[in-house]
Write an enzyme that holds these catalytic residues in place. Structure first.
Site, PDB file in Angstrom:
ATOM      1  N   GLY A  62       0.832  -1.196   0.000  1.00  0.00           N
ATOM      2  CA  GLY A  62       0.000   0.000   0.000  1.00  0.00           C
ATOM      3  C   GLY A  62       0.867   1.246   0.000  1.00  0.00           C
ATOM      4  O   GLY A  62       2.054   1.181   0.312  1.00  0.00           O
ATOM      5  N   CYS A  89       5.209  -6.248   1.736  1.00  0.00           N
ATOM      6  CA  CYS A  89       5.559  -4.835   1.631  1.00  0.00           C
ATOM      7  C   CYS A  89       4.879  -4.005   2.726  1.00  0.00           C
ATOM      8  O   CYS A  89       5.209  -4.171   3.884  1.00  0.00           O
ATOM      9  CB  CYS A  89       5.255  -4.319   0.224  1.00  0.00           C
ATOM     10  SG  CYS A  89       6.271  -2.897  -0.182  1.00  0.00           S
ATOM     11  N   TYR A  90       3.894  -3.163   2.388  1.00  0.00           N
ATOM     12  CA  TYR A  90       3.239  -2.397   3.453  1.00  0.00           C
ATOM     13  C   TYR A  90       2.671  -3.333   4.515  1.00  0.00           C
ATOM     14  O   TYR A  90       2.783  -3.073   5.715  1.00  0.00           O
ATOM     15  CB  TYR A  90       2.112  -1.519   2.877  1.00  0.00           C
ATOM     16  CG  TYR A  90       1.448  -0.645   3.915  1.00  0.00           C
ATOM     17  CD1 TYR A  90       1.952   0.614   4.215  1.00  0.00           C
ATOM     18  CD2 TYR A  90       0.325  -1.088   4.613  1.00  0.00           C
ATOM     19  CE1 TYR A  90       1.357   1.409   5.185  1.00  0.00           C
ATOM     20  CE2 TYR A  90      -0.278  -0.312   5.586  1.00  0.00           C
ATOM     21  CZ  TYR A  90       0.236   0.943   5.859  1.00  0.00           C
ATOM     22  OH  TYR A  90      -0.349   1.731   6.821  1.00  0.00           O
ATOM     23  N   HIS A 176       7.821  -8.029  -3.497  1.00  0.00           N
ATOM     24  CA  HIS A 176       6.516  -8.443  -4.042  1.00  0.00           C
ATOM     25  C   HIS A 176       6.621  -9.825  -4.696  1.00  0.00           C
ATOM     26  O   HIS A 176       7.021  -9.936  -5.844  1.00  0.00           O
ATOM     27  CB  HIS A 176       6.031  -7.426  -5.073  1.00  0.00           C
ATOM     28  CG  HIS A 176       5.599  -6.137  -4.448  1.00  0.00           C
ATOM     29  ND1 HIS A 176       4.341  -5.963  -3.921  1.00  0.00           N
ATOM     30  CD2 HIS A 176       6.258  -4.982  -4.229  1.00  0.00           C
ATOM     31  CE1 HIS A 176       4.242  -4.752  -3.415  1.00  0.00           C
ATOM     32  NE2 HIS A 176       5.391  -4.128  -3.587  1.00  0.00           N
ATOM     33  N   GLU A 178       4.249 -11.598  -5.707  1.00  0.00           N
ATOM     34  CA  GLU A 178       3.132 -11.835  -6.643  1.00  0.00           C
ATOM     35  C   GLU A 178       3.434 -11.402  -8.069  1.00  0.00           C
ATOM     36  O   GLU A 178       2.736 -11.810  -8.990  1.00  0.00           O
ATOM     37  CB  GLU A 178       1.865 -11.142  -6.124  1.00  0.00           C
ATOM     38  CG  GLU A 178       1.841  -9.611  -6.227  1.00  0.00           C
ATOM     39  CD  GLU A 178       2.535  -8.907  -5.063  1.00  0.00           C
ATOM     40  OE1 GLU A 178       3.406  -9.520  -4.405  1.00  0.00           O
ATOM     41  OE2 GLU A 178       2.230  -7.721  -4.824  1.00  0.00           O
ATOM     42  N   SER A 230     -24.874 -13.309 -25.252  1.00  0.00           N
ATOM     43  CA  SER A 230     -24.343 -12.273 -26.140  1.00  0.00           C
ATOM     44  C   SER A 230     -23.441 -12.855 -27.219  1.00  0.00           C
ATOM     45  O   SER A 230     -23.084 -12.179 -28.168  1.00  0.00           O
ATOM     46  CB  SER A 230     -23.525 -11.282 -25.309  1.00  0.00           C
ATOM     47  OG  SER A 230     -22.376 -11.939 -24.813  1.00  0.00           O
ATOM     48  N   GLY A 231     -23.056 -14.119 -27.041  1.00  0.00           N
ATOM     49  CA  GLY A 231     -22.035 -14.689 -27.913  1.00  0.00           C
ATOM     50  C   GLY A 231     -20.676 -14.663 -27.239  1.00  0.00           C
ATOM     51  O   GLY A 231     -19.742 -15.312 -27.676  1.00  0.00           O
ATOM     52  N   GLY A 232     -20.571 -13.915 -26.159  1.00  0.00           N
ATOM     53  CA  GLY A 232     -19.314 -13.817 -25.427  1.00  0.00           C
ATOM     54  C   GLY A 232     -19.166 -14.943 -24.413  1.00  0.00           C
ATOM     55  O   GLY A 232     -20.119 -15.671 -24.129  1.00  0.00           O
ATOM     56  N   VAL A 233     -17.959 -15.057 -23.861  1.00  0.00           N
ATOM     57  CA  VAL A 233     -17.657 -16.200 -23.001  1.00  0.00           C
ATOM     58  C   VAL A 233     -18.379 -16.105 -21.649  1.00  0.00           C
ATOM     59  O   VAL A 233     -18.850 -17.115 -21.126  1.00  0.00           O
ATOM     60  CB  VAL A 233     -16.124 -16.367 -22.828  1.00  0.00           C
ATOM     61  CG1 VAL A 233     -15.485 -15.138 -22.254  1.00  0.00           C
ATOM     62  CG2 VAL A 233     -15.795 -17.581 -21.994  1.00  0.00           C
ATOM     63  N   ASP A 234     -18.538 -14.898 -21.098  1.00  0.00           N
ATOM     64  CA  ASP A 234     -19.097 -14.802 -19.744  1.00  0.00           C
ATOM     65  C   ASP A 234     -20.545 -15.284 -19.687  1.00  0.00           C
ATOM     66  O   ASP A 234     -20.900 -16.129 -18.860  1.00  0.00           O
ATOM     67  CB  ASP A 234     -18.997 -13.364 -19.219  1.00  0.00           C
ATOM     68  CG  ASP A 234     -17.570 -12.861 -19.203  1.00  0.00           C
ATOM     69  OD1 ASP A 234     -16.651 -13.700 -19.254  1.00  0.00           O
ATOM     70  OD2 ASP A 234     -17.370 -11.637 -19.141  1.00  0.00           O
ATOM     71  N   ALA A 236     -22.069 -17.104 -21.808  1.00  0.00           N
ATOM     72  CA  ALA A 236     -22.148 -18.498 -22.240  1.00  0.00           C
ATOM     73  C   ALA A 236     -21.823 -19.447 -21.085  1.00  0.00           C
ATOM     74  O   ALA A 236     -22.502 -20.463 -20.884  1.00  0.00           O
ATOM     75  CB  ALA A 236     -21.206 -18.750 -23.414  1.00  0.00           C
ATOM     76  N   LYS A 377     -11.354 -14.014 -15.226  1.00  0.00           N
ATOM     77  CA  LYS A 377     -11.651 -14.405 -16.606  1.00  0.00           C
ATOM     78  C   LYS A 377     -11.010 -15.744 -17.012  1.00  0.00           C
ATOM     79  O   LYS A 377     -11.642 -16.576 -17.650  1.00  0.00           O
ATOM     80  CB  LYS A 377     -11.149 -13.304 -17.548  1.00  0.00           C
ATOM     81  CG  LYS A 377     -11.592 -13.452 -18.978  1.00  0.00           C
ATOM     82  CD  LYS A 377     -12.883 -12.713 -19.171  1.00  0.00           C
ATOM     83  CE  LYS A 377     -13.349 -12.710 -20.593  1.00  0.00           C
ATOM     84  NZ  LYS A 377     -14.557 -11.873 -20.722  1.00  0.00           N
TER      85      LYS A 377
HETATM   86  N1  GLN Z   1       4.425   2.743   1.357  1.00  0.00           N
HETATM   87  C1  GLN Z   1       5.337   1.775   1.891  1.00  0.00           C
HETATM   88  C2  GLN Z   1       6.785   2.129   1.547  1.00  0.00           C
HETATM   89  O1  GLN Z   1       7.004   2.986   0.754  1.00  0.00           O
HETATM   90  C3  GLN Z   1       4.991   0.391   1.339  1.00  0.00           C
HETATM   91  C4  GLN Z   1       5.122   0.327  -0.151  1.00  0.00           C
HETATM   92  C5  GLN Z   1       4.423  -0.852  -0.737  1.00  0.00           C
HETATM   93  O2  GLN Z   1       3.633  -1.535  -0.101  1.00  0.00           O
HETATM   94  N2  GLN Z   1       4.642  -1.089  -2.033  1.00  0.00           N
HETATM   95  O3  GLN Z   1       7.695   1.540   2.064  1.00  0.00           O
END
Ligand code: GLN
Length: 522
Positions: A62, A89-90, A176, A178, A230-234, A236, A377
Site C-alpha cells: 500500500g 511490503c506495506y 513483491h 506476486e 451475447s455470444g461472449g464467453v461470460d 455463455a 476471466k
Molecule cells: N508505502 C510503503 C513504503 O514505501 C509500502 C510500499 C508498498 O507496499 N509497495 O515503504
C-alpha cells in the site's frame, strides 16, 4: 459486507487490501495454487475477517507509511487468533509495527529489480538461492524484527527483508512475490501457504463447478430462470452452469442484432446449443437495428441506439418468456474484478437486476443469479472448457456489445458489414493458424468506410477502402500496447484481405498504445 462463510466456495485466503497496485494479482496467484482467495478492504474489523472463517490472511502492499498519523493499521488482535498471516511490503511493515518491531527510513529506497540476500532460508525462503533478484517498491523498511521472529533475508535498503515465526504461522516479505519480476515469487507464496500455514489445495475447476451447481440449486429452487446470451464467453459459461444446475428451468434469449462477426451467431444458435442442450429463443432483430442505425456516423450515437434497441428487444422477449414460464431469476455474467471494483464485495449483489441489463422496466424486476461472481476471466474460460463449450467461444477475445457497428468508421450498411466480416475473418484465421490467439488481448479489424485510396490490381486502377489492423496486448484493457505481430503473419493477412475482399485495396497497421488511443476506434 457479506461477513459469513459463503455458499459455493471453500474457506478463503483473504487478501487485506491496503491500497495495493497488485491486490488482485495476489488473489490470482493464490488461486493458481488451487486455494480460493478473495480481497477485502483494510477497514474490515478483525471480527468480520474471522467471521469469514479464513484459511489464511495476506496483508497487501500500500502507498502509506506505517508510522504516518492517518496510516491504515493492523489490529494486533489479528495475530492472536491462530489464523496464519503473511505480510507483503506495506502489510509486512504494518505487521512488524503491530507486533513491536521497528519501521523506519534507511535512507535507501528500492524500486524495481533488487538483489535479495537469503542468509538463513527458514521455511518460507527454503530452497531459494542465496542471492536472487526480487521486485521491490518501498521507501520505508523494517529495521528491527518483532520478538520471536527469525530474520531470513536482507537487501541493501531493507535490513529485514523477510521474517517468520513458524510456530505462530506468521511471516512476511518486503518484496513483491506476486509479480512476474520476482521469478521465485510463487515459490514463496507456496511455501507459506502449504508448509507454514498447512493448507491443502481445494480450489480446482471441477470443485468450482460442483460448488456453484449446488449453490445455484439452493438459490433458485424450482423457479424459472432467464439469461441473455451475447455470444461472449461470460454469458455463455454463466448460462451453462445454471443449465447444469437446473436444466430446462433455464431459458436463454439471444438477440441477433446483425452486428456480430462471421460465424458468431451460428456458434450460439448451433454449436453452443448442441454442446449444452440449452433451451434457446433467438430473436432476429438485424433489420430493426440496421434501420435505426441508417446514416448514423457519430460513435456515441451508434452506441446509444444499439443499447436502446437491445433493451427493447430483450424486454419484449423476456416478457414472452415470463408470461409463459413465470420467470423469477435473471442470470448475469458478472466477474470477480467487477465485484472488487465496485466496492470489494460490498453490496453489489443488491443492485437491481434492471440496472445490470441497462434499463429493464420495474415491473420486470428479477433476482440475479451470478455464478461467476467469484471468478477471474481465465478461470471462467477453464470452466467453459471443462463444461464442453465450443473452443472458439471459450477462447474468444473480448468483443464489444455494439459489435461491428463501431468498427465501421462511417455509416453502417449491409454491404459494409459484409466487407468487414470478410476482412475480420481473414485476420482471425491467420492469427489462429499462427498459434498467436493467446498472445493477443483483442484484435479489432476496422473498416474506414468513408475513405478511399487508389490502387492497382490486374493492371487496372482500383479506388477502394482501407482496413486497419489493431491487434493489442493488455493485462486488463485499462492500458494496452500495440502487438508486435510477426511480419510474415501481417503479410499473409494483408495479401489475403486484398485478394479476397474486392472492395478493400489497402491494409494498414495501428501502432498506437492506450493511452493515447483506445483499443476500439469508436
Ligand atoms: N508505502 C510503503 C513504503 O514505501 C509500502 C510500499 C508498498 O507496499 N509497495 O515503504
Amino acid at each position: 459486507m457479506e461477513n459469513t462463510p459463503r455458499a459455493g466456495v471453500p474457506r478463503p485466503v483473504l487478501v487485506v487490501d491496503f491500497g495495493a497496485q497488485y491486490a488482485q494479482l495476489i488473489a490470482r496467484r493464490v488461486r493458481e495454487l488451487q486455494l480460493y482467495s478473495e480481497i477485502v478492504p483494510h477497514s474490515t474489523p478483525v471480527s468480520e475477517l474471522l467471521a469469514r472463517d479464513p484459511a489464511a490472511i495476506i496483508l497487501s502492499g500500500g502507498p502509506a507509511s506505517v508510522y504516518a498519523a492517518d496510516a491504515p493499521g493492523v489490529d494486533p488482535a489479528l495475530f492472536g487468533t491462530d489464523v496464519p498471516v503473511f505480510g507483503i511490503c506495506y502489510g509486512f511493515q504494518a505487521m512488524a509495527r503491530a507486533l513491536g518491531g521497528t519501521v523506519a527510513q534507511t535512507g535507501r529506497r528500492e524500486f524495481g529489480g533488487t538483489p535479495l540476500l537469503v542468509d538463513t532460508p527458514g521455511a518460507v525462503l527454503a530452497d531459494l538461492p542465496a542471492e536472487q533478484s526480487v521486485w521491490m517498491s518501498h521507501n520505508d523498511a523494517v529495521t528491527v524484527a518483532p520478538d520471536g521472529f527469525a530474520v531470513t533475508a536482507r537487501s541493501a535498503g531493507a535490513p529485514v527483508a523477510a521474517f517468520e515465526d513458524t510456530a505462530r504461522r506468521l511471516a512476511g516479505v518486503q518484496f513483491h512475490p506476486e509479480v512476474a519480476h520476482t521469478p521465485r515469487g510463487q515459490d514463496v507464496l507456496r511455501r507459506f501457504l502449504f508448509d507454514v500455514a498447512g493448507l491443502t489445495p481445494n480450489w480446482t475447476t471441477g470443485s468450482v463447478i460442483d460448488d456453484q451447481v449446488a449453490a445455484i440449486r439452493a438459490q433458485v429452487g424450482d423457479a424459472a430462470v432467464l439469461c441473455a446470451l451475447s455470444g461472449g464467453v461470460d454469458s455463455a459459461v454463466a448460462a451453462a452452469l445454471v443449465h447444469k444446475a437446473v436444466g430446462d428451468q433455464l431459458t436463454c434469449v439471444f438477440v441477433d442484432h446483425g452486428l456480430l462477426r462471421a460465424g458468431e451467431a451460428e456458434q450460439v444458435e448451433r454449436d453452443y446449443v448442441a454442446a449444452t442442450g440449452i433451451k434457446l429463443k433467438v430473436v432476429d432483430a438485424a433489420e430493426t437495428f440496421l434501420s435505426q442505425l441508417a446514416g448514423v456516423t457519430e460513435p456515441e450515437q451508434k452506441r446509444k441506439i444499439i443499447g436502446r434497441e437491445f433493451i427493447r428487444t430483450f424486454e419484449a422477449a423476456a416478457r414472452e418468456v415470463a408470461a409463459a414460464e413465470g420467470v423469477q431469476f435473471l442470470v448475469q455474467g458478472t466477474l470477480y474484478p467487477d465485484v472488487v471494483e465496485s466496492g470489494g464485495g460490498t453490496g453489489t449483489a443488491n443492485i437491481k437486476s434492471h440496472h445490470n441489463v441497462g434499463g429493464l422496466p420495474d415491473d420486470l424486476a428479477f433476482t440475479l443469479v451470478e455464478p461467476l461472481r467469484t471468478l477471474f476471466k481465465d478461470e471462467v474460460r477453464a470452466i467453459g472448457a471443462e463444461l464442453g463449450l465450443p473452443t472458439e467461444m471459450v477462447q474468444r477475445h473480448p468483443f464489444p456489445g455494439p459489435g461491428l457497428a463501431i468498427r465501421i468508421i462511417g455509416a453502417v450498411t449491409p454491404e459494409r458489414l459484409t466487407m468487414l466480416r470478410a476482412a475480420d475473418l481473414v485476420a482471425r484465421e491467420e492469427l489462429t493458424a499462427a498459434g498467436l490467439d493467446g498472445e493477443i488481448w483483442q484484435f479489432p479489424v476496422v473498416l474506414l468506410a468513408d475513405v478511399r485510396s487508389v490502387g492497382v490490381q490486374g493492371d487496372g486502377r482500383t479506388y477502394g477502402h482501407p482496413v486497419v489492423l489493431r491487434p493489442v496486448v493488455s493485462e486488463d484493457a485499462m492500458t494496452a500496447d500495440w502487438a508486435k505481430l510477426p511480419y510474415d503473419v501481417l503479410a499473409r493477412i494483408s495479401t489475403r484481405i486484398t485478394n479476397e475482399v474486392p472492395e478493400v485495396n489497402r491494409v494498414t497497421l495501428d501502432i498506437t498504445s492506450k493511452p493515447p488511443g483506445t483499443i476500439e476506434w469508436e
